[in-house]
Scaffold this motif. Structure first.
Motif, PDB file in Angstrom:
ATOM      1  N   UNK A 221       0.819  -1.120   0.024  1.00  0.00           N
ATOM      2  CA  UNK A 221      -0.127  -0.020   0.001  1.00  0.00           C
ATOM      3  C   UNK A 221       0.976   1.225   0.152  1.00  0.00           C
ATOM      4  N   UNK A 222       1.916   1.200   0.691  1.00  0.00           N
ATOM      5  CA  UNK A 222       3.040   2.303   0.990  1.00  0.00           C
ATOM      6  C   UNK A 222       3.577   2.497  -0.289  1.00  0.00           C
ATOM      7  N   UNK A 223       3.984   1.572  -0.966  1.00  0.00           N
ATOM      8  CA  UNK A 223       4.701   1.623  -1.953  1.00  0.00           C
ATOM      9  C   UNK A 223       3.895   2.076  -3.305  1.00  0.00           C
ATOM     10  N   UNK A 224       2.701   1.705  -3.455  1.00  0.00           N
ATOM     11  CA  UNK A 224       1.846   2.372  -4.280  1.00  0.00           C
ATOM     12  C   UNK A 224       1.611   3.956  -4.044  1.00  0.00           C
ATOM     13  N   UNK A 225       1.451   4.372  -2.894  1.00  0.00           N
ATOM     14  CA  UNK A 225       1.263   5.587  -2.377  1.00  0.00           C
ATOM     15  C   UNK A 225       2.303   6.497  -2.897  1.00  0.00           C
TER      16      UNK A 225
END
Length: 229
Positions: A221-225
């Motif tokens: 999720x954080x990498x996508x964000x």
């Protein structure tokens, strides 16, 4: 069954402040604890009554001025992104219902997303669902899924506009504050029907709201964000 309530930003703000004040009051010592700590306060009572009797008109004026400053401050800060975040935090902590907030923003909103603004990190084995996606000058929605793991996630970005709404579901979701690059974000964690964590990450940055939601690992999720630009 959750309760869904649509209220104005001002009303939500007052509810949040009232809940915050109640929390502070609940943390104060009880009358029994105060009596144990200070068994004889008769002299304090007499001095306090005398002071109030003498200073009552002044105290009233001070209270009027204080309330006026509070009202003016709230009016000035109601359109601030940092202040909205503080209000959201209070609502998330103290109001255990599903709530939809509608707010106004200051300044001129963006007319369109920057050229090429999109999510640039896609999980291995995931494909975009062309039937569900939409892309416009002012916003976009991308939906991805994996046939192998049956996991999915969505990415949504939109320019901030007056009347925009935010939805919080305290009954089924736990919220916390996280960093997304230079921005402060709100991470909601809930579970799906199979007991798997579902993350909803939302943040505002440079006039754009962002949301990444899915039943994929938190690190992804954080990498996508962080790959949205």
């Amino acid at each position: 069954m959750s309760e869904r309530t649509e209220i104005s930003f001002d009303a939500a703000l007052m509810m949040a402040l009232r809940a915050d004040a109640q929390k502070e009051l609940d943390e104060l010592p009880t009358p029994a604890q105060l009596k144990e700590r200070y068994p004889d306060t008769s002299r304090w009572d007499a001095r306090l009554k005398a002071a109030l009797h003498k200073r009552c008109p002044v105290l009233k004026r001070v209270l009027v001025v204080a309330m006026t400053l509070v009202i003016l401050t709230l009016g000035a800060l109601a359109v601030s992104a940092d202040f909205r975040k503080a209000v959201y935090t209070m609502i998330q902590k103290f109001l255990p219902i599903e709530m939809q907030l509608t707010y106004q923003v200051d300044g001129e909103p963006l007319e369109r997303l920057p050229d090429g603004y999109s999510d640039h990190y896609v999980l291995d084995g995931f494909e975009m669902d062309d039937a569900q996606k939409f892309e416009r000058a002012e916003n976009f929605l991308h939906v991805y899924s994996s046939k192998e793991t049956e996991e999915s996630y969505t990415v949504r970005c939109s320019i901030i506009q007056p009347g925009q709404q935010s939805l919080f579901d305290n009954e089924h979701t736990v919220y916390e504050t996280v960093k997304v690059g230079e921005a402060d974000g709100v991470l909601g964690t809930s579970t799906d029907e199979h007991g798997k964590n579902v993350y909803t990450l939302s943040w505002e940055y440079q006039g754009i709201t962002h949301t990444v939601m899915g039943n994929i690992p938190y690190d992804e999720i954080m990498k996508i964000a962080e790959g949205i630009r």
